[in-house]
Scaffold this active site. Structure first.
Site, PDB file in Angstrom:
ATOM      1  CE  LYS A  46      11.565 -49.915  32.875  1.00  0.00           C
ATOM      2  NZ  LYS A  46      12.242 -51.058  33.422  1.00  0.00           N
TER       3      LYS A  46
ATOM      4  CG  ASP B  58      15.234 -52.579  32.217  1.00  0.00           C
ATOM      5  OD1 ASP B  58      15.780 -52.144  33.250  1.00  0.00           O
ATOM      6  OD2 ASP B  58      14.094 -52.237  31.843  1.00  0.00           O
TER       7      ASP B  58
HETATM    8  P1  NAP Z   1       4.730 -53.098  33.100  1.00  0.00           P
HETATM    9  O1  NAP Z   1       5.228 -52.610  31.789  1.00  0.00           O
HETATM   10  O2  NAP Z   1       3.642 -52.367  33.791  1.00  0.00           O
HETATM   11  O3  NAP Z   1       4.292 -54.642  32.864  1.00  0.00           O
HETATM   12  C1  NAP Z   1       3.627 -55.333  33.879  1.00  0.00           C
HETATM   13  C2  NAP Z   1       3.557 -56.817  33.563  1.00  0.00           C
HETATM   14  O4  NAP Z   1       2.930 -57.494  34.670  1.00  0.00           O
HETATM   15  C3  NAP Z   1       2.725 -57.171  32.327  1.00  0.00           C
HETATM   16  O5  NAP Z   1       3.250 -58.330  31.722  1.00  0.00           O
HETATM   17  C4  NAP Z   1       1.344 -57.451  32.951  1.00  0.00           C
HETATM   18  O6  NAP Z   1       0.529 -58.296  32.168  1.00  0.00           O
HETATM   19  C5  NAP Z   1       1.767 -58.195  34.200  1.00  0.00           C
HETATM   20  N1  NAP Z   1       0.704 -58.143  35.228  1.00  0.00           N
HETATM   21  C6  NAP Z   1       0.317 -57.042  35.924  1.00  0.00           C
HETATM   22  N2  NAP Z   1      -0.699 -57.380  36.766  1.00  0.00           N
HETATM   23  C7  NAP Z   1      -0.950 -58.701  36.574  1.00  0.00           C
HETATM   24  C8  NAP Z   1      -1.878 -59.617  37.147  1.00  0.00           C
HETATM   25  N3  NAP Z   1      -2.761 -59.237  38.086  1.00  0.00           N
HETATM   26  N4  NAP Z   1      -1.831 -60.925  36.732  1.00  0.00           N
HETATM   27  C9  NAP Z   1      -0.931 -61.326  35.794  1.00  0.00           C
HETATM   28  N5  NAP Z   1      -0.033 -60.483  35.212  1.00  0.00           N
HETATM   29  C10 NAP Z   1      -0.036 -59.188  35.595  1.00  0.00           C
HETATM   30  O7  NAP Z   1       5.917 -53.174  34.171  1.00  0.00           O
HETATM   31  P2  NAP Z   1       7.482 -53.378  33.874  1.00  0.00           P
HETATM   32  O8  NAP Z   1       8.134 -52.086  33.599  1.00  0.00           O
HETATM   33  O9  NAP Z   1       7.611 -54.454  32.861  1.00  0.00           O
HETATM   34  O10 NAP Z   1       8.016 -53.879  35.311  1.00  0.00           O
HETATM   35  C11 NAP Z   1       7.693 -55.177  35.811  1.00  0.00           C
HETATM   36  C12 NAP Z   1       8.344 -55.376  37.173  1.00  0.00           C
HETATM   37  O11 NAP Z   1       9.758 -55.470  37.014  1.00  0.00           O
HETATM   38  C13 NAP Z   1       8.108 -54.217  38.148  1.00  0.00           C
HETATM   39  O12 NAP Z   1       7.811 -54.742  39.437  1.00  0.00           O
HETATM   40  C14 NAP Z   1       9.444 -53.496  38.184  1.00  0.00           C
HETATM   41  O13 NAP Z   1       9.683 -52.854  39.425  1.00  0.00           O
HETATM   42  C15 NAP Z   1      10.403 -54.647  37.969  1.00  0.00           C
HETATM   43  N6  NAP Z   1      11.677 -54.199  37.391  1.00  0.00           N
HETATM   44  C16 NAP Z   1      12.816 -54.469  38.082  1.00  0.00           C
HETATM   45  C17 NAP Z   1      14.022 -54.090  37.536  1.00  0.00           C
HETATM   46  C18 NAP Z   1      15.282 -54.370  38.289  1.00  0.00           C
HETATM   47  O14 NAP Z   1      16.283 -53.726  37.994  1.00  0.00           O
HETATM   48  N7  NAP Z   1      15.281 -55.331  39.207  1.00  0.00           N
HETATM   49  C19 NAP Z   1      14.101 -53.433  36.303  1.00  0.00           C
HETATM   50  C20 NAP Z   1      12.916 -53.194  35.619  1.00  0.00           C
HETATM   51  C21 NAP Z   1      11.705 -53.578  36.182  1.00  0.00           C
HETATM   52  P3  NAP Z   1      -0.445 -57.663  31.027  1.00  0.00           P
HETATM   53  O15 NAP Z   1       0.422 -57.423  29.831  1.00  0.00           O
HETATM   54  O16 NAP Z   1      -1.463 -58.709  30.826  1.00  0.00           O
HETATM   55  O17 NAP Z   1      -1.009 -56.381  31.596  1.00  0.00           O
END
Ligand code: NAP
Length: 301
Positions: A91, A128
């Site tokens: 994103k 989002d």
């Molecule tokens: P992203 O940009 O990759 O961000 C991932 C987040 O998770 C970061 O804050 C990261 O922390 C944290 N994280 C990852 N591994 C971790 C760990 N082992 N311990 C603690 N924190 C951890 O992903 P995103 O695009 O924001 O998406 C996040 C989730 O939301 C995904 O599962 C996605 O499928 C879901 N989502 C759902 C919708 C919906 O419509 N329901 C829409 C959008 C996204 P760091 O910054 O420290 O790396």
């Protein structure tokens, strides 16, 4: 609000004697791009929207690792693709790629909807935040205004969510992330007010329970112990997991075990943000309720 683009194919057709416009039989192409992507329900959702509204389009999945993202997006556009939904982990990269940016995407610094405009430019929007807000407020009947709110995670999805929360004005917002600097940078970008603050995940044990707790981390598609202190949760808490799965997600399980009043997965957000993307692309707003019902039935949630 993001712009809407009329379908050039339909406007180019001569009107028939009844006054209706004849439709071009070549469908417009859309897709969702991310990695991993095989689990995505977006093709099903957009097919249902297209059936409901009579829009002529196809929608597929594109797997793209981070190094391949720009190349794959440009290739899709060059081959006549009209738009892409962007998911984990692209994103922020999509924000960098877009040449025109909608106001929500500008504020969040993240893009989940790319449109390839008729003049060959790439437009980026973020749906989002509106999808998150609509699901909680309309589908679950929870008002976010004035609530003590915790957001876990500061990645691409959290950007849209926190930007939307800025509008609805919680009484306090704590943004907790494994990498605190990322959370601080996000609040700086948003020019967040003084009642918005950041903290590392372990420091959450110093806080009283929150009324709303949102999991916007990518943790929790697989069963695992979550690194969140249980004191964040009480029976007054509405726990919302952006992650969705046919099984109970680890966050919903964790929040329920620690006594949350209600704990739900982000299926509704998935459908609502898709509905907003569809409206940007096609200029017509689908009815999301029956589509959410069908998606939940297919996923057997
Ligand atoms: P992203 O940009 O990759 O961000 C991932 C987040 O998770 C970061 O804050 C990261 O922390 C944290 N994280 C990852 N591994 C971790 C760990 N082992 N311990 C603690 N924190 C951890 O992903 P995103 O695009 O924001 O998406 C996040 C989730 O939301 C995904 O599962 C996605 O499928 C879901 N989502 C759902 C919708 C919906 O419509 N329901 C829409 C959008 C996204 P760091 O910054 O420290 O790396």
């Amino acid at each position: 609000m993001p712009h809407t683009r009329p379908n050039p194919d339909s406007s180019a057709q001569p009107a028939d004697p009844s006054g209706r416009v004849a439709r071009n039989t070549t469908p417009d192409r859309y897709a969702v791009v991310g990695f991993p992507i095989s689990h995505s329900y977006s093709p099903l959702i957009h097919r249902l929207f297209a059936e409901q509204t009579g829009e002529n389009l196809t929608y597929s999945r594109l797997a793209a690792k981070p190094k391949e993202f720009h190349r794959i997006v440009r290739r899709f556009a060059a081959d006549g693709g009209r738009g892409l939904n962007v998911t984990v982990p692209h994103k922020e990269a999509a924000f960098e790629l877009a040449e025109e940016i909608g106001s929500e995407a500008e504020r969040a610094g993240a893009v989940n909807t790319l449109s390839f405009t008729d003049n060959g430019r790439i437009r980026g929007d973020n749906t989002d935040g509106i999808g998150f807000q609509r699901d909680i407020e309309r589908n679950h009947g929870i008002s976010l205004r004035g609530k003590r709110t915790l957001v876990l995670g500061a990645g691409g999805a959290a950007r849209g969510v926190v930007a939307a929360l800025l509008e609805v004005q919680p009484s306090e917002l704590v943004l907790a992330n494994r990498t605190v600097q990322r959370a601080t940078d996000l609040l700086d970008i948003l020019n967040a007010p003084a009642n918005f603050s950041t903290c590392p995940l372990p420091a959450l044990s110093d806080y009283q329970p929150f009324e709303v707790v949102v999991n916007a981390t990518s943790l929790g598609l697989h069963s695992m112990e979550l690194p969140f202190p249980p004191g964040c949760i009480s029976e007054e808490t509405f726990a919302y997991d952006l992650v969705y799965s046919p099984q109970r997600t680890p966050f919903v399980d964790w929040a329920s075990r620690h006594g949350a009043g209600k704990a739900v997965q982000g299926w509704g957000m998935l459908v609502e943000q898709a509905g907003e993307s569809f409206a940007i692309w096609r200029g017509v707003r689908p009815d999301t309720s029956p589509v959410l019902e069908t998606v939940l039935a297919k996923a057997r949630v």
